[in-house]
Design a protein around this motif. Structure first.
Motif, PDB file in Angstrom:
ATOM      1  N   GLY A 199       5.144  -0.850   2.562  1.00  8.74           N
ATOM      2  CA  GLY A 199       4.660   0.455   2.149  1.00  8.74           C
ATOM      3  C   GLY A 199       4.152   1.330   3.282  1.00  8.74           C
ATOM      4  N   TRP A 200       2.849   1.614   3.234  1.00  6.84           N
ATOM      5  CA  TRP A 200       2.173   2.590   4.109  1.00  6.84           C
ATOM      6  C   TRP A 200       2.404   2.275   5.593  1.00  6.84           C
ATOM      7  CZ3 TRP A 200      -3.882   3.502   3.639  1.00  6.84           C
ATOM      8  CH2 TRP A 200      -4.252   4.605   4.418  1.00  6.84           C
ATOM      9  N   SER A 248      -9.374   6.008   0.032  1.00  2.00           N
ATOM     10  CA  SER A 248      -8.077   5.839  -0.638  1.00  2.00           C
ATOM     11  C   SER A 248      -8.310   5.768  -2.144  1.00  2.00           C
ATOM     12  CB  SER A 248      -7.385   4.555  -0.169  1.00  2.00           C
ATOM     13  OG  SER A 248      -7.001   4.663   1.184  1.00  2.00           O
ATOM     14  N   SER A 259      -2.977  -5.327  -3.568  1.00  2.65           N
ATOM     15  CA  SER A 259      -3.231  -3.993  -3.043  1.00  2.65           C
ATOM     16  C   SER A 259      -4.712  -3.692  -3.197  1.00  2.65           C
ATOM     17  CB  SER A 259      -2.396  -2.953  -3.806  1.00  2.65           C
ATOM     18  OG  SER A 259      -2.489  -1.697  -3.159  1.00  2.65           O
ATOM     19  N   GLY A 277       5.336   8.965   5.210  1.00  2.00           N
ATOM     20  CA  GLY A 277       3.977   9.485   5.346  1.00  2.00           C
ATOM     21  C   GLY A 277       3.738   9.859   6.783  1.00  2.00           C
ATOM     22  N   VAL A 307      -5.227  10.901   8.273  1.00  2.00           N
ATOM     23  CA  VAL A 307      -4.587   9.582   8.138  1.00  2.00           C
ATOM     24  C   VAL A 307      -5.163   8.606   9.156  1.00  2.00           C
ATOM     25  CG1 VAL A 307      -2.389   8.335   8.152  1.00  2.00           C
ATOM     26  CG2 VAL A 307      -2.510  10.623   7.137  1.00  2.00           C
ATOM     27  N   VAL A 348      -6.814   5.105   8.000  1.00  2.00           N
ATOM     28  CA  VAL A 348      -6.352   3.815   8.527  1.00  2.00           C
ATOM     29  C   VAL A 348      -7.513   3.066   9.182  1.00  2.00           C
ATOM     30  CG1 VAL A 348      -4.874   2.714  10.257  1.00  2.00           C
ATOM     31  CG2 VAL A 348      -3.937   4.506   8.767  1.00  2.00           C
ATOM     32  N   ALA A 393       0.843  -1.199   0.000  1.00  3.93           N
ATOM     33  CA  ALA A 393       0.000   0.000   0.000  1.00  3.93           C
ATOM     34  C   ALA A 393       0.874   1.243   0.000  1.00  3.93           C
ATOM     35  CB  ALA A 393      -0.916   0.014   1.223  1.00  3.93           C
ATOM     36  N   HIS A 394       0.400   2.264  -0.688  1.00 10.69           N
ATOM     37  CA  HIS A 394       1.037   3.572  -0.645  1.00 10.69           C
ATOM     38  C   HIS A 394       0.716   4.283   0.663  1.00 10.69           C
ATOM     39  CE1 HIS A 394       3.305   4.979  -3.927  1.00 10.69           C
ATOM     40  NE2 HIS A 394       2.375   4.935  -4.842  1.00 10.69           N
ATOM     41  N   ASN A 395       1.638   5.119   1.135  1.00 13.31           N
ATOM     42  CA  ASN A 395       1.360   5.973   2.278  1.00 13.31           C
ATOM     43  C   ASN A 395       0.174   6.888   2.002  1.00 13.31           C
ATOM     44  OD1 ASN A 395       2.973   5.708   4.685  1.00 13.31           O
ATOM     45  ND2 ASN A 395       4.759   6.155   3.427  1.00 13.31           N
ATOM     46  N   ASN A 396      -0.546   7.222   3.064  1.00 13.74           N
ATOM     47  CA  ASN A 396      -1.588   8.258   3.050  1.00 13.74           C
ATOM     48  C   ASN A 396      -2.716   7.969   2.085  1.00 13.74           C
ATOM     49  OD1 ASN A 396       0.197   9.402   4.799  1.00 13.74           O
ATOM     50  ND2 ASN A 396       0.740  11.154   3.530  1.00 13.74           N
ATOM     51  N   GLY A 397      -2.929   6.695   1.750  1.00 10.62           N
ATOM     52  CA  GLY A 397      -4.091   6.347   0.954  1.00 10.62           C
ATOM     53  C   GLY A 397      -3.988   6.659  -0.523  1.00 10.62           C
TER      54      GLY A 397
END
Lengths: 240, 240
Positions: B142-143, B76, B70, B166, B110, B114, B41-45
């Protein structure tokens, strides 16, 4: 340069002790030569015969195909040192027995060891690069204070893999700003004798455009085995 | 779980979009299955369709043989979020346009992202582990804020590779103390939007016996390419 002993290992690595004038050293060469040269030294002048250093040298030569060299500078290993080193060494033993702070004594001792070692390591590079088994760029791994000084003095050094587990005198921390070659700094997060913040500040100081910090949980002797492979992969990126 | 598209790449990776109820996701599977699962997953959605995430997923599947998944949680990617996310997102845009501080707004945004994402990712793991292409332990990369929460909630996660790039809300920074699985934390030393000391404190907080920090000079987007290989080697050590 005179070779004084020779041992061939199962992994094809040839380990030879040598003398260059009064400089005692060891050269490990891989099965396939010529190979790039890695200079390898323990922090704080520990001997080149130390089992941990020998294991790292054998792996670096045998698995990654580098020629690896280490020498004991004046006051390093069993070799007698100049007066400043001997005096600081005696002060250090006294202070440790008395449970007194050693930071300023280490400052003097490691500074004097590095000053004494630099000409020997430079002379060794000159001699080694004349051997047919060695060519290409030079890397350095291990002793942070010495590596910083050599990298500033010695343009042939093209990559630095340092262990922030020894005392780095203020002079070398200043020199770090002049270091511009690719750098991997290895840090034990809970190293008892080496303040974490000082190591982070040292990393911050390096002038290198490409610099990487690897920090692992654990004390001074707890560096995970995989970091040796990581250091070799770092060298491969810059010396191959 | 319903597959809605399928694309076979030259490197043997099969990329399939899927729907699980209203959860949209993508699964990349390698040539050889069954394979262990990596959640990515990417940070911050940021969306799962982002080119950088897709490239990492393709490499992790194609070169290291993992199944990679993912999903876009509520709020997100393009997916609408719950009211708390939409409100904080509007606040964030307003504050950025006005040049006002965003730290507390990110804390809210965030945190809400989450909270909304955890049930979706957990349901996705349940569904994916029933597929014949997937078995073995699960990793996450990732995130950071999501990875911490999932690692605490989800005992099937056996290794965490996080990017400290992030915002990690206070609640997740506290949760980090409960994380005990092996951890690799990746940090950009000069990340403009993410205070270095906060990332170092986060690394310090993790309860994991085996934890490693990789820090590289450069800004948020400057992570060197070799770190992807390093992350995969970290996963190999713990999931193979």
């Amino acid at each position: 340069m005179r070779f004084t002993s020779e041992q061939r290992h199962d992994d094809g690595v040839l380990a030879r002790d040598f003398s260059l004038g009064d400089i005692p050293g060891t050269l490990w060469t891989p099965r396939t030569t010529p190979a790039p040269l890695i200079l390898m030294a323990h922090n704080n002048g520990l001997p080149r015969s130390d089992a941990r250093l020998v294991a790292r040298a054998r792996y670096t030569a045998g698995v990654h195909g580098y020629a690896v060299a280490s020498v004991d500078g004046p006051g390093s290993g069993d070799r007698p040192g100049p007066a400043a080193v001997e005096r600081a060494g005696a002060d250090l033993r006294r202070a440790m027995q008395a449970g007194e702070p050693v930071d300023e004594i280490l400052e003097t001792l490691v500074g004097a060891l590095v000053d004494a070692a630099v000409p020997d390591w430079t002379a060794t590079v000159d001699a080694l690069l004349r051997l047919p088994e060695i060519d290409g760029p030079v890397g350095f791994t291990g002793w942070a204070a010495l590596g910083i000084r050599l990298a500033v003095a010695e343009p042939r050094i093209a990559a630095l893999g340092l262990f922030a587990g020894g005392h780095v005198p203020r002079a070398q921390r200043e020199h770090a700003r002049q270091v511009t070659v690719p750098l991997l700094l290895l840090l034990q997060w809970d190293d008892e004798g080496n303040p974490r913040q000082r190591a982070l500040d040292l990393f911050d100081a390096f002038g290198s455009t490409e610099k990487t910090l690897h920090a692992n949980r654990g004390g001074h002797l707890g560096t995970p085995a995989f970091e040796l492979e990581d250091t070799c992969r770092f060298l491969d990126r810059h010396l191959r």
